[in-house]
Write an enzyme that holds these catalytic residues in place. Structure first.
Site, PDB file in Angstrom:
ATOM      1  N   SER A 117      -5.043   6.240  -1.537  1.00 29.81           N
ATOM      2  CA  SER A 117      -3.727   5.622  -1.336  1.00 29.81           C
ATOM      3  C   SER A 117      -2.943   5.577  -2.635  1.00 29.81           C
ATOM      4  O   SER A 117      -1.717   5.774  -2.653  1.00 29.81           O
ATOM      5  CB  SER A 117      -3.874   4.215  -0.747  1.00 29.81           C
ATOM      6  OG  SER A 117      -4.341   3.274  -1.712  1.00 29.81           O
ATOM      7  N   LYS A 118      -3.638   5.358  -3.752  1.00 25.10           N
ATOM      8  CA  LYS A 118      -2.958   5.299  -5.039  1.00 25.10           C
ATOM      9  C   LYS A 118      -2.626   6.693  -5.565  1.00 25.10           C
ATOM     10  O   LYS A 118      -1.684   6.865  -6.345  1.00 25.10           O
ATOM     11  CB  LYS A 118      -3.806   4.528  -6.046  1.00 25.10           C
ATOM     12  CG  LYS A 118      -3.939   3.044  -5.700  1.00 25.10           C
ATOM     13  CD  LYS A 118      -2.578   2.348  -5.637  1.00 25.10           C
ATOM     14  CE  LYS A 118      -2.705   0.858  -5.469  1.00 25.10           C
ATOM     15  NZ  LYS A 118      -1.394   0.165  -5.522  1.00 25.10           N
TER      16      LYS A 118
ATOM     17  N   LEU B  75     -10.925   5.353  -0.087  1.00 24.26           N
ATOM     18  CA  LEU B  75      -9.673   5.050   0.614  1.00 24.26           C
ATOM     19  C   LEU B  75      -8.638   4.483  -0.344  1.00 24.26           C
ATOM     20  O   LEU B  75      -7.472   4.900  -0.355  1.00 24.26           O
ATOM     21  CB  LEU B  75      -9.944   4.070   1.756  1.00 24.26           C
ATOM     22  CG  LEU B  75      -8.721   3.574   2.535  1.00 24.26           C
ATOM     23  CD1 LEU B  75      -7.965   4.729   3.159  1.00 24.26           C
ATOM     24  CD2 LEU B  75      -9.146   2.556   3.593  1.00 24.26           C
ATOM     25  N   TYR B  76      -9.039   3.526  -1.151  1.00 25.35           N
ATOM     26  CA  TYR B  76      -8.117   2.892  -2.095  1.00 25.35           C
ATOM     27  C   TYR B  76      -7.581   3.914  -3.098  1.00 25.35           C
ATOM     28  O   TYR B  76      -6.369   3.992  -3.342  1.00 25.35           O
ATOM     29  CB  TYR B  76      -8.837   1.764  -2.819  1.00 25.35           C
ATOM     30  CG  TYR B  76      -7.993   1.007  -3.810  1.00 25.35           C
ATOM     31  CD1 TYR B  76      -6.908   0.240  -3.385  1.00 25.35           C
ATOM     32  CD2 TYR B  76      -8.285   1.044  -5.166  1.00 25.35           C
ATOM     33  CE1 TYR B  76      -6.137  -0.464  -4.306  1.00 25.35           C
ATOM     34  CE2 TYR B  76      -7.521   0.344  -6.082  1.00 25.35           C
ATOM     35  CZ  TYR B  76      -6.446  -0.410  -5.655  1.00 25.35           C
ATOM     36  OH  TYR B  76      -5.681  -1.096  -6.555  1.00 25.35           O
ATOM     37  N   ALA B  77      -8.475   4.732  -3.658  1.00 23.96           N
ATOM     38  CA  ALA B  77      -8.047   5.736  -4.628  1.00 23.96           C
ATOM     39  C   ALA B  77      -7.092   6.743  -4.000  1.00 23.96           C
ATOM     40  O   ALA B  77      -6.101   7.155  -4.617  1.00 23.96           O
ATOM     41  CB  ALA B  77      -9.258   6.443  -5.222  1.00 23.96           C
TER      42      ALA B  77
END
Length: 247
Positions: A158-159, A154-156
């Protein structure tokens, strides 16, 4: 209220902690006047301002949820009112939530998207409208995009949106003399990164790059300050992976 016309000015989001705070300190050392954007911790934001003023800079703190367009417009307007304009925007505010994709909490996903994706677009939109010729916009991604660590999906993702945004915006700023880049740190010793990680995992991640250590917030701040400076102006439309050679 105004400052010397030769002084460069900066808006730093997420400026109360971690990488953002290190950027505030570095820009202060370089003589910038700085608007320190923060989400909620007024005490830490005040401390960041105090560090900047101790270095001889003019600085103030302004509370703004980066996903709130009215608050972000207020941050920029206050910077313009105090400093006469904005030359550099460094958008380091963000949040992290780690979980296997099969176990994602969708409410957590929505909250992360609101900060990391909507927030990046809100800040970038305001920056694109206001940054003066010769200025700079720097967004923040993550080197996890290239490592594909489990639980970071999820974090990757978003980035990944931030990287696409930065490259498109660099092209949309044609004719404005404003460079746009993204910095993608590797594992960096911030509270956000270290939270919840065992000593063993931290040691493992520190060995993941050939320099065999975690990054320090100052390492990332040096890269960001260069990209924002006149000396770094020729670097444009790039993602700089500041990670000690991890990927």
């Amino acid at each position: 209220m105004g400052i010397d016309k030769g002084t460069r000015t900066a808006v730093v989001t997420g400026g109360s902690r971690g990488i953002g705070r290190a950027i505030v300190r570095r820009l202060a050392e370089q003589g910038y006047a700085i608007a320190v954007g923060y989400a909620g911790n007024a005490e830490e934001a005040a401390a960041a301002v105090k560090e900047a003023t101790a270095a001889g800079a003019e600085a103030f703190a302004y509370r703004a949820d980066v996903a709130d367009e009215t608050a972000v417009a207020g941050l920029f307007a206050e910077a313009e009112a105090r400093f006469g304009g904005v030359d550099a925007v460094l958008h380091s505010a963000g949040r992290i939530y780690l979980a296997p994709i099969a176990e994602l909490d969708l409410d957590e996903m929505d909250a992360l998207h609101r900060t990391n994706i909507r927030g990046a677009f809100v800040v970038a939109r305001e920056a694109a409208r206001r940054v003066r010729p010769g200025g700079s916009i720097t967004l923040f991604s993550t080197s996890v995009i290239g490592t594909y660590f489990p639980t970071y999906g999820l974090y990757a993702a978003s980035k990944g949106a931030v990287e696409a945004l930065s490259k498109v915006l660099a092209r949309e700023m044609r004719g404005r003399d404003v460079n746009v880049n993204a910095v993608a740190p590797g594992p960096t010793a911030t509270e956000m990164f270290l939270d919840g990680k065992s000593e063993e995992l931290v040691a493992q991640l520190a060995q993941a790059n050939p320099l065999e250590r975690l990054g320090e917030p100052r390492d990332i701040a040096e890269v960001a300050a260069f990209l924002a400076s006149p000396e770094g102006h020729w670097v444009n439309g790039q993602v700089v992976r500041a990670n000690g050679g991890m990927v």
